[in-house]
Design a protein around this motif. Sequence first.
Motif, PDB file in Angstrom:
ATOM      1  N   PRO A 119      27.814  42.698  55.342  1.00 29.41           N
ATOM      2  CA  PRO A 119      28.071  42.087  54.469  1.00 29.41           C
ATOM      3  C   PRO A 119      29.419  42.645  53.754  1.00 29.41           C
ATOM      4  CG  PRO A 119      26.586  43.486  53.244  1.00 29.41           C
ATOM      5  CD  PRO A 119      26.129  43.635  55.607  1.00 29.41           C
ATOM      6  N   ARG A 120      30.094  41.952  53.566  1.00 30.28           N
ATOM      7  CA  ARG A 120      31.407  42.177  52.762  1.00 30.28           C
ATOM      8  C   ARG A 120      31.595  43.302  52.149  1.00 30.28           C
ATOM      9  NH1 ARG A 120      35.155  39.705  49.054  1.00 30.28           N
ATOM     10  NH2 ARG A 120      33.665  38.730  47.843  1.00 30.28           N
ATOM     11  N   ARG A 121      31.800  44.194  52.233  1.00 30.35           N
ATOM     12  CA  ARG A 121      31.819  45.084  50.696  1.00 30.35           C
ATOM     13  C   ARG A 121      32.710  45.479  49.494  1.00 30.35           C
ATOM     14  NH1 ARG A 121      32.281  49.880  54.817  1.00 30.35           N
ATOM     15  NH2 ARG A 121      33.758  49.046  56.134  1.00 30.35           N
ATOM     16  N   LEU A 167      44.822  53.777  46.748  1.00 31.12           N
ATOM     17  CA  LEU A 167      46.321  53.453  48.205  1.00 31.12           C
ATOM     18  C   LEU A 167      45.525  53.180  49.680  1.00 31.12           C
ATOM     19  CD1 LEU A 167      49.168  51.715  49.574  1.00 31.12           C
ATOM     20  CD2 LEU A 167      49.253  55.215  49.148  1.00 31.12           C
ATOM     21  N   ALA A 168      45.260  51.447  50.354  1.00 35.37           N
ATOM     22  CA  ALA A 168      44.574  51.023  51.206  1.00 35.37           C
ATOM     23  C   ALA A 168      45.102  49.654  51.486  1.00 35.37           C
ATOM     24  CB  ALA A 168      43.093  51.733  51.368  1.00 35.37           C
ATOM     25  N   ASP A 169      44.337  49.483  52.965  1.00 37.69           N
ATOM     26  CA  ASP A 169      45.337  48.007  52.677  1.00 37.69           C
ATOM     27  C   ASP A 169      43.957  47.071  52.664  1.00 37.69           C
ATOM     28  OD1 ASP A 169      46.714  45.701  53.672  1.00 37.69           O
ATOM     29  OD2 ASP A 169      46.083  46.188  55.838  1.00 37.69           O
ATOM     30  N   ILE A 170      44.665  46.322  50.780  1.00 41.81           N
ATOM     31  CA  ILE A 170      44.049  45.246  50.015  1.00 41.81           C
ATOM     32  C   ILE A 170      44.326  43.949  50.454  1.00 41.81           C
ATOM     33  CG2 ILE A 170      42.652  44.682  47.724  1.00 41.81           C
ATOM     34  CD1 ILE A 170      42.849  47.435  47.260  1.00 41.81           C
ATOM     35  N   ASP A 171      43.315  43.299  50.597  1.00 42.36           N
ATOM     36  CA  ASP A 171      43.131  41.606  51.133  1.00 42.36           C
ATOM     37  C   ASP A 171      42.461  41.183  49.489  1.00 42.36           C
ATOM     38  OD1 ASP A 171      44.108  39.253  51.671  1.00 42.36           O
ATOM     39  OD2 ASP A 171      42.916  39.291  52.856  1.00 42.36           O
ATOM     40  N   THR A 172      43.101  39.849  48.731  1.00 41.49           N
ATOM     41  CA  THR A 172      42.385  39.193  47.528  1.00 41.49           C
ATOM     42  C   THR A 172      43.004  38.368  48.196  1.00 41.49           C
ATOM     43  OG1 THR A 172      44.383  38.974  46.512  1.00 41.49           O
ATOM     44  CG2 THR A 172      42.453  41.229  45.633  1.00 41.49           C
ATOM     45  N   SER A 173      42.909  38.029  49.375  1.00 40.70           N
ATOM     46  CA  SER A 173      43.387  36.053  49.800  1.00 40.70           C
ATOM     47  C   SER A 173      41.596  35.151  49.521  1.00 40.70           C
ATOM     48  CB  SER A 173      44.069  35.943  51.104  1.00 40.70           C
ATOM     49  OG  SER A 173      45.026  37.136  51.462  1.00 40.70           O
ATOM     50  N   ASN A 174      41.853  33.646  49.004  1.00 39.89           N
ATOM     51  CA  ASN A 174      40.917  33.405  49.588  1.00 39.89           C
ATOM     52  C   ASN A 174      39.083  33.660  48.394  1.00 39.89           C
ATOM     53  OD1 ASN A 174      41.935  31.310  50.921  1.00 39.89           O
ATOM     54  ND2 ASN A 174      41.050  33.696  52.694  1.00 39.89           N
ATOM     55  N   GLY A 175      40.070  34.422  46.921  1.00 45.52           N
ATOM     56  CA  GLY A 175      38.924  34.956  46.583  1.00 45.52           C
ATOM     57  C   GLY A 175      38.229  36.143  46.286  1.00 45.52           C
ATOM     58  N   LYS A 176      38.900  36.552  47.742  1.00 44.04           N
ATOM     59  CA  LYS A 176      38.392  37.672  47.987  1.00 44.04           C
ATOM     60  C   LYS A 176      38.699  39.172  46.557  1.00 44.04           C
ATOM     61  CE  LYS A 176      39.339  38.246  51.877  1.00 44.04           C
ATOM     62  NZ  LYS A 176      40.124  38.898  53.108  1.00 44.04           N
ATOM     63  N   THR A 217      51.495  55.737  22.600  1.00 48.47           N
ATOM     64  CA  THR A 217      51.765  55.245  21.630  1.00 48.47           C
ATOM     65  C   THR A 217      51.562  53.832  22.097  1.00 48.47           C
ATOM     66  OG1 THR A 217      54.168  55.483  21.992  1.00 48.47           O
ATOM     67  CG2 THR A 217      53.022  56.541  20.524  1.00 48.47           C
ATOM     68  N   HIS A 218      51.512  53.849  23.883  1.00 48.98           N
ATOM     69  CA  HIS A 218      51.677  52.527  24.603  1.00 48.98           C
ATOM     70  C   HIS A 218      50.065  53.119  25.337  1.00 48.98           C
ATOM     71  CE1 HIS A 218      54.722  52.223  21.894  1.00 48.98           C
ATOM     72  NE2 HIS A 218      54.900  50.640  23.006  1.00 48.98           N
ATOM     73  N   ALA A 219      50.036  52.158  26.198  1.00 52.21           N
ATOM     74  CA  ALA A 219      48.869  52.066  27.212  1.00 52.21           C
ATOM     75  C   ALA A 219      49.461  51.205  27.861  1.00 52.21           C
ATOM     76  CB  ALA A 219      47.246  52.848  26.854  1.00 52.21           C
ATOM     77  N   VAL A 220      49.172  51.248  29.709  1.00 57.29           N
ATOM     78  CA  VAL A 220      49.257  50.516  30.563  1.00 57.29           C
ATOM     79  C   VAL A 220      47.661  50.350  31.418  1.00 57.29           C
ATOM     80  CG1 VAL A 220      49.874  49.056  32.932  1.00 57.29           C
ATOM     81  CG2 VAL A 220      51.658  50.501  30.564  1.00 57.29           C
ATOM     82  N   ILE A 221      46.790  49.429  31.684  1.00 54.70           N
ATOM     83  CA  ILE A 221      45.199  49.004  32.580  1.00 54.70           C
ATOM     84  C   ILE A 221      45.388  48.086  33.074  1.00 54.70           C
ATOM     85  CG2 ILE A 221      43.206  48.857  31.954  1.00 54.70           C
ATOM     86  CD1 ILE A 221      43.660  49.004  29.181  1.00 54.70           C
ATOM     87  N   ALA A 222      45.286  48.573  34.487  1.00 52.81           N
ATOM     88  CA  ALA A 222      45.454  47.629  35.745  1.00 52.81           C
ATOM     89  C   ALA A 222      44.181  47.626  36.512  1.00 52.81           C
ATOM     90  CB  ALA A 222      46.583  47.957  36.643  1.00 52.81           C
ATOM     91  N   THR A 223      43.305  47.323  36.916  1.00 54.18           N
ATOM     92  CA  THR A 223      41.780  46.613  37.604  1.00 54.18           C
ATOM     93  C   THR A 223      41.678  46.641  38.338  1.00 54.18           C
ATOM     94  OG1 THR A 223      41.141  47.427  34.593  1.00 54.18           O
ATOM     95  CG2 THR A 223      39.655  46.556  36.388  1.00 54.18           C
ATOM     96  N   TRP A 224      41.578  46.219  39.572  1.00 49.03           N
ATOM     97  CA  TRP A 224      40.823  46.123  40.918  1.00 49.03           C
ATOM     98  C   TRP A 224      39.667  45.280  41.012  1.00 49.03           C
ATOM     99  CZ3 TRP A 224      44.361  49.396  40.016  1.00 49.03           C
ATOM    100  CH2 TRP A 224      45.853  49.689  40.083  1.00 49.03           C
ATOM    101  N   GLU A 225      39.506  44.120  40.855  1.00 51.20           N
ATOM    102  CA  GLU A 225      37.602  44.685  40.569  1.00 51.20           C
ATOM    103  C   GLU A 225      37.698  42.983  41.906  1.00 51.20           C
ATOM    104  OE1 GLU A 225      35.032  42.053  37.766  1.00 51.20           O
ATOM    105  OE2 GLU A 225      36.762  40.609  38.134  1.00 51.20           O
ATOM    106  N   ASN A 226      35.993  43.812  43.057  1.00 49.39           N
ATOM    107  CA  ASN A 226      35.758  43.125  43.631  1.00 49.39           C
ATOM    108  C   ASN A 226      36.676  43.253  45.282  1.00 49.39           C
ATOM    109  OD1 ASN A 226      32.767  43.062  42.220  1.00 49.39           O
ATOM    110  ND2 ASN A 226      32.643  41.274  41.754  1.00 49.39           N
ATOM    111  N   VAL A 227      37.652  43.789  45.111  1.00 50.31           N
ATOM    112  CA  VAL A 227      38.101  43.385  46.237  1.00 50.31           C
ATOM    113  C   VAL A 227      38.458  43.921  47.600  1.00 50.31           C
ATOM    114  CG1 VAL A 227      40.406  43.647  44.580  1.00 50.31           C
ATOM    115  CG2 VAL A 227      39.962  46.222  45.896  1.00 50.31           C
TER     116      VAL A 227
END
Length: 1491
Positions: A167-169, A102-111, A144-154
């Motif tokens: 450089p951008r981390r 949990l943090a202030d993440i931003d994926t705008s403009n292809g990030k 019986t069921h699973a939910v997968i959530a992935t944050w990639e290069n955010v």
Amino acid sequence: MRSRTAGLVLLQLSLTACCVSAIHRTDLFPYGPINGDLTLHEGDDETSPVLTLTKPMFFYETAFSNLYVATNGIISTQDLPMEKQYVDDGFPTEFPVIAPFLADIDTSNGKGAIYYRQTESPSVLNRVATEVQRGFPGTIFTPTHAVIATWENVAAYEETGRSSESPRRVNTFQAVVAYDETSTYALFLYPEDGLQFFGTRPKETFNVEIELTARVGFTRGEVPYFFFSRTEGPYYSVTTNEQSVKNLYQLSNVQVPGVWLFHIGSSYTFENVIPAANGDQLPTPLPQRQIIEFPTTPEYPEVDYSEPDDTFGDEQEYTMDPDFQNPSVPEFSEPDQDPPHLQPYGGDATLTSDPQTHDAAPAVAGPEEYPPPETRHLHPQEVVQPQHPQHPLPEHTLLEAFPHGPEGEVISVEEDINFDSGVIQYSPENRETCERYGQQCSQNGYCTDYSSGYCCHCHAGFYGNGRHCLPNGAPHRVNGKVSGTVKVGGTALRLDDILLHAYIVVGDGRAYTAISEVPEPLGWALMPVAPIGGLFGWLFALKLPNSHNGFNITGAEFTRHAEVIFYPGNQRLSIVQTGRGLDSENYLNVDTRLEGSVPFIAPGASLQMEPYLETYQYSPSLITSSSVREYTVVSAESGAETFSFQLRQNITYRDCRHAPRSAPQTLQLNVERIFVMYIKEERILRYAITNKIGQVGGGEQVNPCYSGNHDCDTTAQCLPGEGSSFSCQCATGYTGDGRSCYDVDECVEGLSVCGSQSECVNLPGSHTCRCLSGYEFEQDGRTCRDVDECLNQPCHHHASCYNVPGSFHCRCQPGFQGDGFHCHHQHERPKTQCEQHRDSLQRGDGSPPIGAYVPQCDEQGQYRQQQCHGSTGHCWCVDSRGQERQGTRTPPGTSPYNCDAPERPKTQCEQHRDSLQRGSDGLTLVGAYVPQCDEQGQYRPQQCHGSTGHCWCVDSRGQERQGTRTPPGSPRFNCDAPERPKTQCEQHRDSLQRGDGSPPVGAYVPQCDEQGQYRQQQCHGSTGHCWCVDSRGQERQGTRTPPGSPRFNCDAPVRPKTQCEQHRDSLQRGDGSPPVGAHVPQCDDQGQYRPQQCHGSTGHCWCVDSRGQERQGTRTPPGSPRFNCDAPVVPTQRPETVCERWRASLLEHYGGRPSPQQYLPQCDSAGEFNPVQCYGDSSYCWCVDRDGREVAGTRSNDPVKPACIPTVAPPTMRPLPRPDVTPPPSGVSLLYAQGQQIGVLPLNGTRMDKGRASVLLTLHSAIVVALDYDCRERKVYWTDLSGRTISRAALEPGAEPEILINTGLMSPEGLAVDVARRRLFWVDSTPDKIETANLDGSGRRILFNTDLVNPRAIVVDSRSGTLFWTDWNREAPKIESSTVDGHNRRVLVREGIGLPNALTYDSTARRVCWADAGTKRLECVAPDGSDRRVLQSNLNYPFSMVFFSNHYYYTDWRRDGVLSVSRDSPQSTEEYLPDQRSHLYGITVASTSCL
């Protein structure tokens, strides 16, 4: 030195083989679109649409059915508040949270990107079950069921304007939540190098440099406390400071660094989250840059990581599961020896020294738009020795940064750059080049080498991204399918691959989209979702200066993710559209998937969307846009209501980054017209959008090429010049002058590029090459090579295969014989078909079943020609297959047929007869009629039914000759007597007879005289009614008498039927009685309406005028005194009409002040709906019928309003003129329709003699639309929209109208008379059909009732027997033709037309001509669709047209008059404006003799 280094490598591996490596990205659960993931919209504070769980999941002690994935590294069971309410606060939160980061993440403009899905994949569930068993020993958990959530290069959010020199981390992490009926577990996975930042700055700290550490853990949120309050619920935190965040990928609670497991919910008592218990003794991770990744296995059996695996032997093979394919990085090998495999996280691969033990897999487990790259195996010479002996293993290298080759291999790098990995040296010789991969470019493109690789570009005259190129200016089509599940209200509706078709006029940016088989509730609800068709508008938008449309960038392969959020209901709809390339006809193929919910829209509602602007942001491989749009729904229930939706979309595609970039990063799409409609009857959803794309804020373009007002052909490109000048150039693959273009057949013209062993196939504007049978394309897609069929082993296993060019041969091996496909030992002869047949009938003791037919075979095992049935004694001849030769069967005791005689083909009679015989006994079905054939096999002229005794005569085809059937016992008909053609009466009579010659019980059967004509007096055998008929068998009105009363004298002269009598008799049924409950007017002895009329069922009475129209204020209820119809009527106020009531209701709804965009019904002076309805003062208009219902296919947002015709006649002016003919003067005249009258305009040569204009015929309460003239009988024919009739009248003094057809008509518009064939043709625009009948109304039938939307004009060329008609469907207008019999239907003109109202045939030039109210042009074309020419291009609003003596005469709605244009001098015009100004409709030419 090399052997020493190799020894160090082995030593190091042996020391570390027992240890478990930290997980890598390849060890994450599979994710990305290729694994079925949804993609969260990019942004700073985004939340996914609700993910409805298949089964509820327990979080803490509560069951939840919904989950939401958020940008800021959390999953919640409820929709999230604004981020400022939680992102900068510590635990606990006020709402339920599963927080891997949990943090202030931003994926705008292809990030970066965020992916999520719900899955039931066994491989995923097995892997989680294994982890739970390891982390919680003894626990029995079967998810019986699973939910997968992935944050990639955010990335972390950064304030605008804040600069950072570092450089951008970016961070990559994953959360997996799995559950069964009672328990829920969560896995957090943090790969090595996956966490590069550990906290984020609060947004509102101004210049204070504060960084808040990310929070990891779980919180239940607020829970109820007592009855009316809430309190803080339990929570569990994994991290407390920055170091604890760093430990996430270095430590673990399941002994695998980077993997964390928690029990987070149960249906039983559950106080708080429980972490896994096996994390006390964490293994020491290997130093970074020393761990080599190797392929992992897809399955996840239980593995004990604490025990070393020293086995070096057996290989294991695993079946790849598409939901868990763990890829790897390349394998490295030392000379003369192979490195042993380290066991990575996620699998149990057996360690081996053989580098081929496992298949190589891609280096990236994340999303890939194209097939994952193939690992490249390096030669020993390419391996560089380590510089430091204490670090003998190669550094971990991420190869996914490099381009992919045609097979997906990773091979090219930047020139002059050496990657100092300590192992590999890359050089420019490795880069992709046109020589190696140029075949990936389009056949209409070329390849260019650059320093870092190659790129494809389109040739001049084409546009696209080089991999896919289309001809400039040519129209394009899109085909595809739509699937998914959409909720409307609370109802989920499934779409199973329904068809989508789109047609794009690229020259002016018009995109038409149609989706078929859309169920009704969803069809109305999807009307606002114009973005489905908006994709094609953007792809092929009209390009303004210095711009490009979507296809220029993406080509034909792309993925578009769009999310539509509707307000105020907050419904969400996900749209995923995938471009699959160009098909064999060079058309784009796009699949569409819809998931989510949409607001309910009332059936029958219409929808308006105003023009809008939309900005697109372009970056390599990604295009994004976001907009808010409003739409107005107009329904009878709620009036006009305005709603809105937000559209957010991203389009990913394959970008070529080697070429220099010059395209703008931002463009503006200008959507000028949006038209949507759902057609309930056809279940078709239609979108029509006009699009332009240009620079943001670009000024208004005045050139016709940019405004779309040019007259270039739809297969031509408009080339702008100075100011408003332009020129037209046919698209590549077409030829012509630019205003009329025709496809070039490259195959015929020898312009194809097809090589040997291929054939050319022509396509519109292009062509394609197809390999001949036995050949296939090389990798270049152009050269055909022989297919070696022998590789597939098509021959018998005892045969050899020999490949030859284009084919192959099979030959049995020595010692075997056969055709190569079936081989057997030479000393064995295979059993023949006859022997198999014979032996299959034998029982165990070798004898056949009693009474069965057993075939007889000769010495070679073939069927004997003569076969006999041992039990019945029948004999017959057979062919080589044992099939009976018809006509050869003989009964027992007769001489067998000579089977050696040549076989005569079986005749139709014999086929008919033998088809009725049963199998082997030769007997016929009991009671069936069996035709009798003569010796030549022809039908005997006299046929008799063996069971019923009836006899009749037949023709050569066996068809019964009507009137020849005789019952049993009566004299038979002489079948040799010459046959008289059956008359209409006889056809009518005989059509009612059943098979036994008797009519249906209770049916009326006409009586014919000896000549076959209708007897003047007809009587109904069952009811006893009698009446007189004319020569066509039509009842003479007023002659019907009931049973027992004196019959009418049918020889008495007939008085023409009055309007009252026509009205009365039209309501009578076949038996002479009116429909139950209907009002039947009462007529006096002269046939006029009685002044007092009463309803026999209700008892109401009222007074009427001479036309039968009720006099207002005279109606009295049953039992009350009747009104004195001779007394004058006191005027009363007219009651409000439906139109006026609806208008008043909407005015009140709008507060008395409607805006120009809001709809108000437009009513005429009589309170009826105007035929044209529009939104305010806009050009968004459509047609309505008399009840205000929209006429399908008429809606448009065009400055030219649709050509709507009123269906309610205007009030009649007093005094009433007589409804009879005042004939025109001698010579040639124009006849024109003007509402309730037909006017006459004499011609003096070709000039209009305006001074002698007069009225031919006045028709009260009528709307006369179409006219045509029969020059043989000098009669005029017309259609009446108000009365829904077709009538005629002779051009004789005092002649009165004769109604020909008054049933089954709704909107009869166009009309044409075939003088030669004495036939009548008309179009009916409401049921959308074309019908025909004889000139007297008999012989009526439907010619066409499909593929018509708004048919209007129709003409016939009597000389060639050809029909022509127009269809002004606003989405796809066209002109078609067929024969007068309804054969050879074809489209003559489809492109470059708008409102083709008027149509005529120029018999002197043999050309079809039309006047178009949309394009303002008068054009002609040859009957085969060729040689199209424009004669006049500045018309006003033509409605109907006729050709006479090199002149075109047409009625015009803008001028309300008749205008003429000379064919030889199109600029020379003449005009006539009648004194009474109103719309003029049909026009025709009348003369005293046929011209």
